[in-house]
Design an enzyme around this catalytic site. Structure first.
Site: not given
Ligand SMILES: NC(=O)c1ccc[n+]([C@@H]2O[C@H](COP(=O)([O-])OP(=O)(O)OC[C@H]3O[C@@H](n4cnc5c(N)ncnc54)[C@H](O)[C@@H]3O)[C@@H](O)[C@H]2O)c1
Length: 335
Positions: A12, A31, A80, A144, A168, A196-197, A227, A295
């Site tokens: 991202i 980074d 870092d 998130s 997380y 979101f995703n 799946l 999930d």
């Protein structure tokens, strides 16, 4: 503006860096992954070439160099979050920080909670302390939708209760709370963006646990796609360029703000697979893995708050975003 972006060489962050440069900002990418920094260097070099702009790579990714003060556009800093000295050097003259550096893999976080707490929580507090020391008080934080846990009602709005289902998510909630404290105690201007995703070109995590890149990679290799839940879960897939834009529209927000960043549409996973079959021109084979405990069944955002504050809304339709993502996976060239 001069902007420090931690984790700016990741999936991202690379897109945000590119957008910030295109919008004329000076960007310092901080980074700890030499590989990701090298990849970003290639991405930006190719953009600079295509557009004949004045972008310049000011530091080699594998080493630390003091940022050059010559309006070159982008500086890469290999460091870092736990290194306060490196952070303080990087923060010189910075107007705002976009804080994305984080470990992100949910199942890893269940196995190694301490590692996640150290990197994501302690690393963030270290950054906040360095910012306080250097008088940099504007921060945008990558949070998130996982902070909401299993939604009781949809769409999800920012005032809904938080509920961490894994370390997380707990690390994101903890950092949000520290940001609130730094806002109250030290007058920081804080914007929390709950993604979101996200999906799109350039997404190559190791391991890759996200649905869209896995579906595309397996689809291109003519392997079955994994799946769960027969594909009946719904998610709010936000195209990476729309997500990147959400960061630049909030750069001048002050106070303490939390915004969801999503398309406001829940799409069934099986529908994503069907769309990908259409784009690829053959039917993707599915490996039915049954149910997967833990999930979230369904989620999608209300992003009205962000729209009302900034005018932002997602512009990329899922078919178009998937097509661009498939094209990228076919060529794996710079995005
Ligand atoms: N990808 C998603 O689906 C998603 C969804 C919601 C939120 N987010 C958040 O967005 C941010 C970026 O995610 P991404 O998908 O680009 O991840 P990514 O793994 O591609 O990028 C994260 C970058 O942060 C760097 N990093 C990690 N710890 C660091 C440290 N201690 N010091 C310096 N650098 C460090 C990594 O090397 C990596 O380059 C993360 O904060 C993530 O939690 C991602």
């Amino acid at each position: 503006m001069r902007i420090l972006i931690t984790g700016g060489a990741g999936f991202i962050g690379s897109h945000i860096t590119k957008l910030l440069l295109n919008e004329g900002h000076e960007v310092m990418v901080f980074d700890n992954s030499a590989g990701n920094l090298e990849r970003l260097e290639n991405v930006i070099a190719s953009v600079a070439k295509q557009s004949s702009s004045e972008l310049e790579i000011a530091a080699s990714p594998a080493s630390w160099r003091t940022p050059r003060n010559d309006n070159s556009g982008m500086t890469l800093l290999h460091g870092d979050l736990k290194d306060s000295e490196a952070l303080e050097k990087a923060l010189g003259g910075v107007d705002a920080v976009i804080h994305m550096a984080s470990l992100i893999e949910v199942s890893e976080s269940v196995k190694y909670p301490l590692k996640f707490a150290e990197n994501n929580i302690m690393g963030s507090i270290n950054l906040l302390e360095a910012m306080k020391e250097k008088g940099v008080k504007r921060i945008i934080f990558s949070s998130s939708a996982t902070v909401y846990g299993e939604p009781k009602t949809l769409p999800l709005t920012e005032g809904m209760p938080l509920d961490s289902a894994n370390p997380y998510a707990a690390s994101k909630i903890a950092v949000e709370q520290f940001l609130s404290a730094y806002h109250k105690n030290h007058g920081f201007d804080v914007t929390i963006l709950r993604y979101f995703n996200p999906y799109g070109p350039g997404e190559e995590h190791e391991p890759e646990t996200h649905a869209i890149p896995n579906f595309i990679k397996n689809g291109l290799d003519k392997k079955p796609v994994p799946l769960y839940w027969k594909g009946e879960q719904t998610r709010d897939f936000i195209y990476i360029e729309d997500l990147a834009k959400a960061h630049t529209v909030v750069l001048d927000q002050s106070g303490f703000n939390i915004f969801n960043v999503g398309t406001e549409q829940g799409v069934r996973i099986i529908d994503v697979i069907n769309k990908l079959s259409d784009i690829l021109g053959y039917t993707l084979e599915v490996e039915d893995l049954g149910d997967r405990p833990g999930d979230v069944r369904s989620n999608y955002a209300s992003s009205q708050k962000l729209k009302e504050s900034t005018g932002w809304s997602a512009q990329t339709d899922l078919n178009e975003g998937l097509r661009k993502t498939v094209e990228w996976f076919k060529s794996r060239e710079n995005f």
